[in-house]
Structure formats: structure tokens, C-alpha cells
Write a protein that holds these residues in place. Structure first.
Motif, PDB file in Angstrom:
ATOM      1  N   ARG A   5      -1.774   8.423   0.597  1.00  0.00           N
ATOM      2  CA  ARG A   5      -3.077   7.925   1.033  1.00  0.00           C
ATOM      3  C   ARG A   5      -4.073   9.068   1.225  1.00  0.00           C
ATOM      4  O   ARG A   5      -3.682  10.188   1.571  1.00  0.00           O
ATOM      5  CB  ARG A   5      -2.922   7.170   2.351  1.00  0.00           C
TER       6      ARG A   5
ATOM      7  N   LEU B 146      -1.886   0.458  10.237  1.00  0.00           N
ATOM      8  CA  LEU B 146      -3.039   0.961   9.479  1.00  0.00           C
ATOM      9  C   LEU B 146      -4.182  -0.057   9.438  1.00  0.00           C
ATOM     10  O   LEU B 146      -5.349   0.321   9.361  1.00  0.00           O
ATOM     11  CB  LEU B 146      -2.617   1.360   8.066  1.00  0.00           C
TER      12      LEU B 146
ATOM     13  N   ILE C 141       2.135   8.643  10.327  1.00  0.00           N
ATOM     14  CA  ILE C 141       3.104   8.034   9.424  1.00  0.00           C
ATOM     15  C   ILE C 141       4.467   8.705   9.625  1.00  0.00           C
ATOM     16  O   ILE C 141       5.502   8.041   9.653  1.00  0.00           O
ATOM     17  CB  ILE C 141       2.647   8.142   7.950  1.00  0.00           C
TER      18      ILE C 141
ATOM     19  N   TYR D  30       0.841  -1.212   0.000  1.00  0.00           N
ATOM     20  CA  TYR D  30       0.000   0.000   0.000  1.00  0.00           C
ATOM     21  C   TYR D  30       0.873   1.258   0.000  1.00  0.00           C
ATOM     22  O   TYR D  30       1.834   1.369   0.767  1.00  0.00           O
ATOM     23  CB  TYR D  30      -0.909  -0.013   1.232  1.00  0.00           C
TER      24      TYR D  30
ATOM     25  N   TYR E  14       1.180   4.242   1.351  1.00  0.00           N
ATOM     26  CA  TYR E  14       0.674   5.034   2.460  1.00  0.00           C
ATOM     27  C   TYR E  14       1.131   6.486   2.410  1.00  0.00           C
ATOM     28  O   TYR E  14       0.546   7.345   3.044  1.00  0.00           O
ATOM     29  CB  TYR E  14       1.029   4.401   3.811  1.00  0.00           C
TER      30      TYR E  14
ATOM     31  N   VAL F 214       1.960  -0.738   7.728  1.00  0.00           N
ATOM     32  CA  VAL F 214       0.729  -1.320   7.182  1.00  0.00           C
ATOM     33  C   VAL F 214      -0.042  -2.062   8.274  1.00  0.00           C
ATOM     34  O   VAL F 214      -1.270  -1.981   8.346  1.00  0.00           O
ATOM     35  CB  VAL F 214       1.039  -2.224   5.961  1.00  0.00           C
TER      36      VAL F 214
END
Length: 187
Positions: A25, A128, A111, A20, A22, A125
Motif C-alpha cells: 500500500r 483500514l 500492519i 486489498y 495492504y 481491512v
């Protein structure tokens, strides 16, 4: 019934993919995740006459910025997105209870600080996966056009506190330190 495992970041009951992105995001709190606000109203305000108030404003600025905002909105609302228009910003949501306006905020590690602490992509991840479910969000009073800044609007940044939860925890720390100095135990 709210499924506590729904991840508002990716709009799914699935885990956040290991690869992902991030860093690019969308933010469910500020980029208009309708389901997050619907679930917050249902879970925490069902005994009150609170509503999920949808708001949308006319767009002023370069079209590329509006396209990015709509792309983020669509990622968060992949099940029920509003129709995109270049003339308006994507909708955003507010919990309205009487004269009070509330917005949601993520209370997990940022983050920025996760990376600063040396966490890997996999560890971020994993955070999250848990943090962007209903348990990782809280409703706070938000500003409403007042000239007085709210804590969230006045937050500092790199050298100070980032968000309302940071200020709340800091004020609790001060409270407990003061009580301990005076020999008083908190109730």
C-alpha cells in the motif's frame, strides 16, 4: 465541509476492498496525499494562516524507484495527480504555519503489529476502513533540515517504539505513574 468517511489510503468514499493488497500500500502520510493535507488544514488550522505547502525535489537514484514512488502517489491522488516526470520525485505535502512545519501521521495500529497479533486479512481491512479516514491522522511537528533528529526520525523499530504516537503515549504513561507514586493526581 469535510466528509469524515473519505479513506485517504484508497482515495475514495468506498470501503477498502476485502482483497486489498495492504502489504504494498501507499502511505498517505509520506507518499503525498494532497487531499489528506488539504483536509487537515481545513479542519484543524482554518482559524490560522496555515497552508498546505507542496514540495517536490529532483530525483537522484535508479528510475525504477522513482516509478514506484510515482505509482504510489497516483494511487493516493487519483482525482488530481501531478504530471509524472523521471527528473523529479512526486510532490509531498507539509502543513506550514508561521515558521512551523507539520506532517500528518497515522495513529492506528501498524500492519506489522496487526499481523503479529494474529489479525486476519478481513480484520486488517476493517481497521483500514476506519483508521485511514481523517480521524485516524494527527498533525505533528516535523524536521526541517536540522541536524537534530525529530522523534519520528529517531524512532526505534521492532524492539522499541515505532512512531511519535507511541512515544507520546509512553510519556503520558510515565507522567501518570510518577504522579501516582507521589500521591499527586493529574489535573
Amino acid at each position: 465541509m469535510i466528509d469524515m468517511g473519505f479513506n485517504y489510503l484508497i482515495g475514495s468514499f468506498l470501503d477498502v476492498p476485502a482483497d486489498y493488497d495492504y502489504k504494498n500500500r501507499p502511505d498517505p502520510d509520506s507518499n503525498g496525499c494532497k487531499k489528506l493535507y488539504d483536509d487537515m488544514v481545513s479542519l484543524f488550522f482554518s482559524d490560522y494562516d496555515a497552508i498546505n505547502l507542496e514540495q517536490q525535489f529532483h530525483f537522484k537514484g535508479p528510475l525504477w524507484k522513482n516509478k514506484i514512488a510515482w505509482d504510489k502517489y497516483k494511487k493516493l491522488n487519483n482525482r488530481n495527480p501531478a504530471k509524472r516526470t523521471n527528473l523529479k520525485c512526486p510532490p509531498f505535502y507539509t502543513i506550514k504555519y508561521n515558521d512551523y512545519l507539520l506532517s500528518t501521521d497515522y495513529i492506528g495500529p501498524s500492519i506489522f503489529w496487526a499481523e503479529n497479533a494474529g489479525l486476519s486479512q478481513t480484520e486488517i481491512v476493517e481497521i483500514l476502513n476506519v483508521g485511514r479516514t481523517i480521524g485516524g491522522h494527527i498533525a505533528w511537528p516535523r524536521g526541517g533540515g536540522s541536524e537534530i533528529e525529530t522523534i519520528n526520525q529517531a524512532r526505534g523499530g521492532e524492539d522499541t517504539f515505532y512512531d511519535r504516537i507511541d512515544w507520546t503515549l509512553y510519556l503520558l504513561k510515565i507522567y501518570y505513574e510518577m504522579d501516582n507514586k507521589e500521591g499527586v493526581r493529574p489535573h
